[in-house]
Design a protein around this motif. Structure first.
Motif, PDB file in Angstrom:
ATOM      1  N   LEU A  25       0.835  -1.208   0.000  1.00  0.00           N
ATOM      2  CA  LEU A  25       0.000   0.000   0.000  1.00  0.00           C
ATOM      3  C   LEU A  25       0.867   1.254   0.000  1.00  0.00           C
ATOM      4  O   LEU A  25       0.592   2.214  -0.731  1.00  0.00           O
ATOM      5  N   ASN A  26       1.918   1.236   0.800  1.00  0.00           N
ATOM      6  CA  ASN A  26       2.826   2.380   0.846  1.00  0.00           C
ATOM      7  C   ASN A  26       3.601   2.554  -0.459  1.00  0.00           C
ATOM      8  O   ASN A  26       4.063   3.659  -0.775  1.00  0.00           O
ATOM      9  N   GLU A  27       3.735   1.458  -1.229  1.00  0.00           N
ATOM     10  CA  GLU A  27       4.418   1.516  -2.529  1.00  0.00           C
ATOM     11  C   GLU A  27       3.471   1.943  -3.643  1.00  0.00           C
ATOM     12  O   GLU A  27       3.871   2.033  -4.802  1.00  0.00           O
ATOM     13  N   GLY A  28       2.205   2.165  -3.321  1.00  0.00           N
ATOM     14  CA  GLY A  28       1.255   2.649  -4.312  1.00  0.00           C
ATOM     15  C   GLY A  28       0.376   1.597  -4.941  1.00  0.00           C
ATOM     16  O   GLY A  28      -0.369   1.880  -5.891  1.00  0.00           O
ATOM     17  N   TYR A  29       0.411   0.381  -4.428  1.00  0.00           N
ATOM     18  CA  TYR A  29      -0.451  -0.680  -4.943  1.00  0.00           C
ATOM     19  C   TYR A  29      -1.876  -0.535  -4.413  1.00  0.00           C
ATOM     20  O   TYR A  29      -2.099  -0.026  -3.305  1.00  0.00           O
ATOM     21  N   ARG A  30      -2.807  -1.027  -5.181  1.00  0.00           N
ATOM     22  CA  ARG A  30      -4.143  -1.338  -4.686  1.00  0.00           C
ATOM     23  C   ARG A  30      -4.066  -2.771  -4.186  1.00  0.00           C
ATOM     24  O   ARG A  30      -3.644  -3.668  -4.920  1.00  0.00           O
ATOM     25  N   VAL A  31      -4.429  -3.007  -2.935  1.00  0.00           N
ATOM     26  CA  VAL A  31      -4.276  -4.328  -2.333  1.00  0.00           C
ATOM     27  C   VAL A  31      -5.633  -4.905  -1.981  1.00  0.00           C
ATOM     28  O   VAL A  31      -6.419  -4.290  -1.252  1.00  0.00           O
ATOM     29  N   ILE A  32      -5.905  -6.094  -2.524  1.00  0.00           N
ATOM     30  CA  ILE A  32      -7.074  -6.863  -2.123  1.00  0.00           C
ATOM     31  C   ILE A  32      -6.597  -7.859  -1.067  1.00  0.00           C
ATOM     32  O   ILE A  32      -5.772  -8.727  -1.349  1.00  0.00           O
ATOM     33  N   GLY A  33      -7.069  -7.696   0.136  1.00  0.00           N
ATOM     34  CA  GLY A  33      -6.639  -8.543   1.243  1.00  0.00           C
ATOM     35  C   GLY A  33      -7.659  -9.635   1.508  1.00  0.00           C
ATOM     36  O   GLY A  33      -8.795  -9.346   1.904  1.00  0.00           O
ATOM     37  N   PHE A  34      -7.259 -10.879   1.284  1.00  0.00           N
ATOM     38  CA  PHE A  34      -8.162 -12.029   1.391  1.00  0.00           C
ATOM     39  C   PHE A  34      -7.800 -12.814   2.641  1.00  0.00           C
ATOM     40  O   PHE A  34      -6.668 -13.287   2.768  1.00  0.00           O
ATOM     41  N   ASP A  35      -8.748 -12.964   3.557  1.00  0.00           N
ATOM     42  CA  ASP A  35      -8.454 -13.671   4.804  1.00  0.00           C
ATOM     43  C   ASP A  35      -9.733 -14.255   5.389  1.00  0.00           C
ATOM     44  O   ASP A  35     -10.801 -13.641   5.300  1.00  0.00           O
ATOM     45  N   ALA A  36      -9.603 -15.430   6.003  1.00  0.00           N
ATOM     46  CA  ALA A  36     -10.769 -16.093   6.603  1.00  0.00           C
ATOM     47  C   ALA A  36     -11.003 -15.685   8.051  1.00  0.00           C
ATOM     48  O   ALA A  36     -12.040 -16.017   8.627  1.00  0.00           O
ATOM     49  N   MET A  37     -10.038 -14.987   8.660  1.00  0.00           N
ATOM     50  CA  MET A  37     -10.130 -14.643  10.077  1.00  0.00           C
ATOM     51  C   MET A  37     -10.372 -15.897  10.926  1.00  0.00           C
ATOM     52  O   MET A  37     -11.224 -15.918  11.825  1.00  0.00           O
ATOM     53  N   SER A  38      -9.628 -16.960  10.645  1.00  0.00           N
ATOM     54  CA  SER A  38      -9.802 -18.213  11.382  1.00  0.00           C
ATOM     55  C   SER A  38      -9.434 -18.014  12.844  1.00  0.00           C
ATOM     56  O   SER A  38      -8.685 -17.092  13.197  1.00  0.00           O
ATOM     57  N   ASP A  39      -9.941 -18.894  13.696  1.00  0.00           N
ATOM     58  CA  ASP A  39      -9.714 -18.750  15.131  1.00  0.00           C
ATOM     59  C   ASP A  39      -8.549 -19.607  15.631  1.00  0.00           C
ATOM     60  O   ASP A  39      -8.483 -19.942  16.815  1.00  0.00           O
ATOM     61  N   TYR A  40      -7.626 -19.974  14.752  1.00  0.00           N
ATOM     62  CA  TYR A  40      -6.427 -20.713  15.186  1.00  0.00           C
ATOM     63  C   TYR A  40      -5.697 -19.943  16.286  1.00  0.00           C
ATOM     64  O   TYR A  40      -5.168 -20.523  17.216  1.00  0.00           O
ATOM     65  N   TYR A  41      -5.656 -18.619  16.160  1.00  0.00           N
ATOM     66  CA  TYR A  41      -5.201 -17.779  17.266  1.00  0.00           C
ATOM     67  C   TYR A  41      -6.071 -16.531  17.308  1.00  0.00           C
ATOM     68  O   TYR A  41      -6.986 -16.373  16.495  1.00  0.00           O
ATOM     69  N   ASP A  42      -5.818 -15.668  18.249  1.00  0.00           N
ATOM     70  CA  ASP A  42      -6.634 -14.503  18.584  1.00  0.00           C
ATOM     71  C   ASP A  42      -7.158 -13.755  17.352  1.00  0.00           C
ATOM     72  O   ASP A  42      -6.399 -13.095  16.640  1.00  0.00           O
ATOM     73  N   VAL A  43      -8.460 -13.836  17.123  1.00  0.00           N
ATOM     74  CA  VAL A  43      -9.069 -13.160  15.976  1.00  0.00           C
ATOM     75  C   VAL A  43      -9.000 -11.647  16.124  1.00  0.00           C
ATOM     76  O   VAL A  43      -8.874 -10.915  15.127  1.00  0.00           O
ATOM     77  N   VAL A  44      -9.031 -11.158  17.353  1.00  0.00           N
ATOM     78  CA  VAL A  44      -8.960  -9.707  17.574  1.00  0.00           C
ATOM     79  C   VAL A  44      -7.641  -9.149  17.052  1.00  0.00           C
ATOM     80  O   VAL A  44      -7.596  -8.063  16.452  1.00  0.00           O
ATOM     81  N   LEU A  45      -6.554  -9.887  17.246  1.00  0.00           N
ATOM     82  CA  LEU A  45      -5.255  -9.461  16.725  1.00  0.00           C
ATOM     83  C   LEU A  45      -5.325  -9.334  15.200  1.00  0.00           C
ATOM     84  O   LEU A  45      -4.828  -8.357  14.619  1.00  0.00           O
ATOM     85  N   LYS A  46      -5.951 -10.299  14.548  1.00  0.00           N
ATOM     86  CA  LYS A  46      -6.089 -10.242  13.090  1.00  0.00           C
ATOM     87  C   LYS A  46      -6.972  -9.062  12.669  1.00  0.00           C
ATOM     88  O   LYS A  46      -6.666  -8.359  11.695  1.00  0.00           O
ATOM     89  N   GLN A  47      -8.039  -8.845  13.403  1.00  0.00           N
ATOM     90  CA  GLN A  47      -8.937  -7.738  13.069  1.00  0.00           C
ATOM     91  C   GLN A  47      -8.243  -6.393  13.224  1.00  0.00           C
ATOM     92  O   GLN A  47      -8.458  -5.476  12.411  1.00  0.00           O
ATOM     93  N   ARG A  48      -7.390  -6.287  14.223  1.00  0.00           N
ATOM     94  CA  ARG A  48      -6.676  -5.027  14.416  1.00  0.00           C
ATOM     95  C   ARG A  48      -5.645  -4.806  13.312  1.00  0.00           C
ATOM     96  O   ARG A  48      -5.411  -3.663  12.886  1.00  0.00           O
ATOM     97  N   ARG A  49      -5.039  -5.879  12.836  1.00  0.00           N
ATOM     98  CA  ARG A  49      -4.137  -5.729  11.686  1.00  0.00           C
ATOM     99  C   ARG A  49      -4.914  -5.214  10.474  1.00  0.00           C
ATOM    100  O   ARG A  49      -4.480  -4.281   9.787  1.00  0.00           O
ATOM    101  N   HIS A  50      -6.065  -5.833  10.196  1.00  0.00           N
ATOM    102  CA  HIS A  50      -6.874  -5.405   9.052  1.00  0.00           C
ATOM    103  C   HIS A  50      -7.369  -3.976   9.228  1.00  0.00           C
ATOM    104  O   HIS A  50      -7.500  -3.236   8.240  1.00  0.00           O
ATOM    105  N   ALA A  51      -7.667  -3.592  10.451  1.00  0.00           N
ATOM    106  CA  ALA A  51      -8.132  -2.227  10.693  1.00  0.00           C
ATOM    107  C   ALA A  51      -7.059  -1.215  10.320  1.00  0.00           C
ATOM    108  O   ALA A  51      -7.352  -0.145   9.755  1.00  0.00           O
ATOM    109  N   ILE A  52      -5.799  -1.541  10.613  1.00  0.00           N
ATOM    110  CA  ILE A  52      -4.698  -0.646  10.229  1.00  0.00           C
ATOM    111  C   ILE A  52      -4.594  -0.564   8.715  1.00  0.00           C
ATOM    112  O   ILE A  52      -4.433   0.524   8.141  1.00  0.00           O
ATOM    113  N   LEU A  53      -4.693  -1.708   8.052  1.00  0.00           N
ATOM    114  CA  LEU A  53      -4.646  -1.700   6.586  1.00  0.00           C
ATOM    115  C   LEU A  53      -5.824  -0.912   6.018  1.00  0.00           C
ATOM    116  O   LEU A  53      -5.691  -0.235   4.990  1.00  0.00           O
TER     117      LEU A  53
END
Length: 338
Positions: A25-53
């Protein structure tokens, strides 16, 4: 209409996928982020990463499973990404002993769906994650991409070796330019809670002992996340070309397919890793020495000569600096979460 290049990153809410998406994103790309948000580990951590993106207007999240039949193909046909980076997978050596079927779905069926999508809408370069675990029982170090990797010691590693073979067949049959990455021990801020650095820091801060396997006789090629991402970004513009090998190449003789180690190329003692954590925290660790875990290996070490020939010299963050950066993030993240 936007003229930005489009990149599809699967596993965009994961540790490496998050950092790569942010960099693109910082390099100027349009990024399609594909993720299942699986619960293998803390989903909140994953959601916060996506929120930053999601703070970037050029980020478009898609929440779905890679193994959902036809979902990736539908997406690629409609969006036509020039670059695809496949990082989504069920990770973890030890968890593969407990739940092997989840690895079949995520790592085998998911990879097939990804390859079918690339076949339907061929990108300029498809990059797919593998792992240093594929070297398995190979004891010749440093690990070289051209060495045999036929004796995997965990089901996780077996599924990733299968991904390499699956990708090679599609590269040969359909002319897809594919680079496979064998990641070594990646660490840094926003890392996974199931990895040693995260678990060690948490345990030490809580006054609990840390489990050290093989009685501390372990060595790993610890690779700081920013260094790895720099390598991946440089390699995006280096798709393999059939019939154009370079010195020491792993390029297939029948397909535009290459496998690459991505590591620092320096083995570090596990005890030195723990010492770096103690210094960053200012707290000694309580060590619980244990036997080797099934499926694990005592040492991993990358030969990164081929990577260097393709990318030039990459950054090499010292272990102490990388561990300190993680500790700073960990304290900040959990302070803000309370």
């Amino acid at each position: 209409m936007s003229t930005a290049k489009t990149a599809l990153v699967t596993g965009s809410a994961g540790f490496i996928g998050f950092h790569l998406s942010k960099r693109l994103l910082n390099e100027g790309y349009r990024v399609i982020g594909f993720d299942a948000m699986s619960d293998y580990y803390d989903v909140v951590l994953k959601q916060r990463r996506h929120a930053i993106l999601g703070e970037h207007a050029a980020f478009e999240p898609v929440i779905a499973h890679t193994e959902d039949e036809g979902r990736l193909t539908e997406l690629c046909v409609s969006e036509r990404p020039e670059i695809i980076v496949h990082l989504a997978a069920q990770a973890g050596v030890r968890y593969s002993l407990e739940a092997p079927r989840s690895y079949v779905q995520s790592n085998l069926v998911g990879a097939l769906e990804l390859l079918e999508a690339a076949r339907a809408a061929p990108p300029k370069h498809l990059l797919m994650a593998s792992t240093s675990s594929v070297y398995g029982a190979n004891t010749e170090m440093p690990y070289r991409e051209t060495a045999k990797a036929d004796h995997q010691m965990s089901f996780y590693a077996a599924t990733k070796k299968a991904n390499e073979a699956m990708a090679h067949s599609y590269a040969h049959l359909y002319g897809l330019p594919i680079t496979m990455f064998r990641f070594f021990t990646v660490y840094g801020p926003w890392g996974r809670p199931d990895m040693a650095l995260f678990k060690f820091v948490k345990a030490i801060l809580e006054g609990r002992p840390i489990d050290i396997y093989n009685h501390g006789d372990m060595r790993r090629d610890f690779t700081y996340i920013d260094d790895l991402i720099e390598g991946l970004v440089r390699l995006i513009g280096q798709p393999p070309v059939l019939g154009a090998p370079i010195e020491g190449d792993s390029l297939s003789p029948v397909a535009p397919w290459r496998v690459l180690n991505v590591g620092h190329g320096t083995p570090e003692r596990l005890e030195d890793f723990v010492t770096a954590i103690e210094q960053a925290l200012g707290t000694p660790a309580l060590r619980n020495y244990m036997d080797m875990q099934p499926g694990d290996v005592p040492a991993t070490w990358a030969d990164n000569a081929l990577l260097t020939r393709l990318t030039g010299t990459l950054p090499r963050t010292p272990l102490a600096d990388g561990v300190a950066a993680f500790v700073d993030w960990y304290k900040s993240y959990y302070a803000s979460a309370t």
